[in-house]
Write an enzyme that holds these catalytic residues in place. Structure first.
Site, PDB file in Angstrom:
ATOM      1  N   ASP A 189      76.351 -53.556  33.567  1.00  0.00           N
ATOM      2  CA  ASP A 189      75.952 -52.167  33.831  1.00  0.00           C
ATOM      3  C   ASP A 189      76.264 -51.829  35.301  1.00  0.00           C
ATOM      4  O   ASP A 189      75.435 -51.252  36.019  1.00  0.00           O
ATOM      5  CB  ASP A 189      74.478 -51.904  33.505  1.00  0.00           C
ATOM      6  CG  ASP A 189      74.201 -50.396  33.392  1.00  0.00           C
ATOM      7  OD1 ASP A 189      75.127 -49.597  33.622  1.00  0.00           O
ATOM      8  OD2 ASP A 189      73.051 -50.034  33.083  1.00  0.00           O
TER       9      ASP A 189
ATOM     10  N   HIS B 246      77.208 -46.555  43.521  1.00  0.00           N
ATOM     11  CA  HIS B 246      76.839 -45.250  44.090  1.00  0.00           C
ATOM     12  C   HIS B 246      77.128 -45.249  45.582  1.00  0.00           C
ATOM     13  O   HIS B 246      77.248 -46.317  46.207  1.00  0.00           O
ATOM     14  CB  HIS B 246      75.348 -44.961  43.860  1.00  0.00           C
ATOM     15  CG  HIS B 246      75.024 -44.655  42.429  1.00  0.00           C
ATOM     16  ND1 HIS B 246      75.437 -43.508  41.797  1.00  0.00           N
ATOM     17  CD2 HIS B 246      74.318 -45.358  41.499  1.00  0.00           C
ATOM     18  CE1 HIS B 246      75.004 -43.504  40.551  1.00  0.00           C
ATOM     19  NE2 HIS B 246      74.334 -44.618  40.331  1.00  0.00           N
TER      20      HIS B 246
HETATM   21  O1  DOR Z   1      71.177 -47.185  36.109  1.00  0.00           O
HETATM   22  C1  DOR Z   1      72.004 -46.584  35.451  1.00  0.00           C
HETATM   23  N1  DOR Z   1      73.100 -46.083  36.030  1.00  0.00           N
HETATM   24  N2  DOR Z   1      71.786 -46.399  34.152  1.00  0.00           N
HETATM   25  C2  DOR Z   1      72.576 -45.619  33.389  1.00  0.00           C
HETATM   26  O2  DOR Z   1      72.325 -45.505  32.230  1.00  0.00           O
HETATM   27  C3  DOR Z   1      73.697 -44.890  34.020  1.00  0.00           C
HETATM   28  C4  DOR Z   1      74.155 -45.563  35.231  1.00  0.00           C
HETATM   29  C5  DOR Z   1      75.082 -44.716  36.095  1.00  0.00           C
HETATM   30  O3  DOR Z   1      76.002 -44.116  35.553  1.00  0.00           O
HETATM   31  O4  DOR Z   1      74.908 -44.707  37.294  1.00  0.00           O
END
Ligand code: DOR
Length: 432
Positions: free
Chosen positions: A313, A317
């Site tokens: 996952d 960012h």
């Molecule tokens: O923590 C997360 N970030 N969960 C998600 O479901 C989406 C993801 C993101 O796209 O940043």
């Protein structure tokens, strides 16, 4: 290019191999696997030069596959590009990644799928498999053109980041996708139950004064999707499982023969919501970090096979997304470069054996996504990860290939690292 890799412990769960052997790669494929291959390969064709790499003490496995990566291109290139994400994957030991559609625009069309594939080919690092959106703009009201997307090259469907709240739409998605042999990956979250929450609902959300997301926000939707899969006879893959209740639901469904598979991510078996006392926004993730009991249940689910896959996952960012008040911070952890070492802890703590771990990080994701990968069989693509299981290192986000420096593991001492990532017979990362 001919490569002879000698002396490693070779583990291939797909062929039940776990022994010290050599492996010979030629023309991008696995040509031979066996003992003392150096003589055999020399006599075969003396004109061609074979590069010999001694891997004594190393573990050699089918290339790791991450079936849950967020690349941010198009739209959010400041967080990650296809090139930076692919470089992070290679450095983390991944030879293949499947990328979620929540870009801008959302990958709900042939043109975006083709764009991602073209960029990935230009980057020429790891295999990048796009995942298409279930619904147009992931808005949850109208299905995308599954067949067109499949022809363009998607390997699965998901509205990840956003749940498919409409059960009727999910039913149609699962029926249509099943007829095309396209896996549906479900981000299970009832947004009415999770509304405004930014961490797990429990003791720590109370003392920290943050709105909580209860475990049932995840579990209610897992129960729904299991019921749809049972009712329609189709299949579903559950993304990022985080709670004990979810593990129980999936275990029971599997026992009843329902076609459900599941993944979790390293942070869900490594961290608990107790860590949020630091208010470090790098710990903010969706679903949220849960309680000690949930972490214990996730480990049990991994050990007994309820959870088939460990996926990163990977959610990179930028600073402006994370350096804000907790409620406003973006969800996600940049995970491609720490996933392997964190997962190796499961071996050290005797929760998984080596073959079981490699199955969850290569064989099973290949099977679920129907990829011709995840094995070291003769004739297969020469996608290989070589791991130094003893290498101790300290996580330094500034050294990440990923543009996403958002990791709560920064500064942590960990053990085990990919030292060679080979894709199609070519070395794409060399950390020796
Ligand atoms: O923590 C997360 N970030 N969960 C998600 O479901 C989406 C993801 C993101 O796209 O940043």
């Amino acid at each position: 290019m001919r490569l002879l890799l000698t002396g490693a412990r070779i583990i291939d769960p797909a062929q039940n191999i776990d022994s010290r052997m050599d492996i010979f790669l030629e023309d991008g494929k696995i040509a031979k696997i066996g003992e003392n291959l150096s003589k055999a390969t020399k006599s075969k064709d003396s004109e061609k030069i074979t590069k010999i790499v001694d891997l004594t003490g190393m573990i050699l496995v089918p290339g790791l596959i991450d079936m849950h990566t967020h690349l941010r291109e198009p739209g959010f290139e400041y967080k990650e590009t296809i090139a930076s994400g692919a470089a992070a994957a290679a450095a983390g030991g991944f030879t293949s990644i499947a990328c979620m559609p929540n870009t801008e625009p959302i990958n709900d069309s042939r043109s975006i799928t083709e764009f991602i594939r073209r960029k990935a080919t230009e980057t020429s690092l790891v295999n990048v498999y796009p995942i298409g959106a279930v619904s147009r703009n992931s808005a949850g009201s109208q299905l995308t053109e599954f067949w067109d997307l499949q022809e363009a090259g998607i390997v699965a469907l998901s509205d990840d980041g956003k749940p498919v709240m409409n059960a009727a739409l999910m039913r149609r998605a699962m029926e249509y996708a099943f007829s095309l042999q396209l896996p549906v990956i479900s981000h299970c979250e009832d947004i009415n139950l999770s509304a405004n929450g930014s961490m797990n609902e429990g003791y720590y959300s109370t003392i920290l004064g943050l709105n909580g997301i209860p475990g049932i926000a995840e579990e209610a939707m897992i129960a729904r999707d299991i019921l749809i899969a049972e009712f329609t006879g189709t299949s579903v893959h559950i993304a990022h499982v985080s709670t004990a209740g979810s593990v129980r639901l999936i275990r029971d469904a599997k026992k009843r023969g329902i076609k459900v598979t599941a993944e979790t991510a390293p942070h869900y078996f490594t961290l608990t919501d107790e860590a949020l006392q630091s208010y470090d926004t790098n710990l903010k993730v969706n679903p949220p970090l849960r309680s000690e009991q949930d972490v214990a249940a996730i480990k049990e689910g991994l050990a007994d096979g309820t959870i088939d896959v460990i996926a990163c996952d990977h959610a990179p960012h930028g600073r402006t997304d994370k350096e804000v008040e907790f409620e406003y911070a973006a969800n996600g952890i940049s995970g491609l470069e720490t996933s392997l070492a964190l997962s190796l802890n499961l071996i050290n703590s005797k929760i998984l054996t080596w073959p079981e771990l490699i199955a969850k990080m290569s064989t099973n994701p290949a099977r679920i996504l129907h990829l011709p990968k995840g094995t070291l069989e003769t004739g297969a693509d020469a996608d290989i990860t070589v791991i130094d299981p003893l290498l101790k290192w300290t996580v330094d986000v500034q050294a990440f290939r990923s543009r996403g420096k958002n990791s709560p593991f920064n500064g942590r001492q960990i053990q085990g690292k990919a030292i060679l990532t080979i894709v199609g017979g070519e070395i794409k990362y060399d950390g020796r």
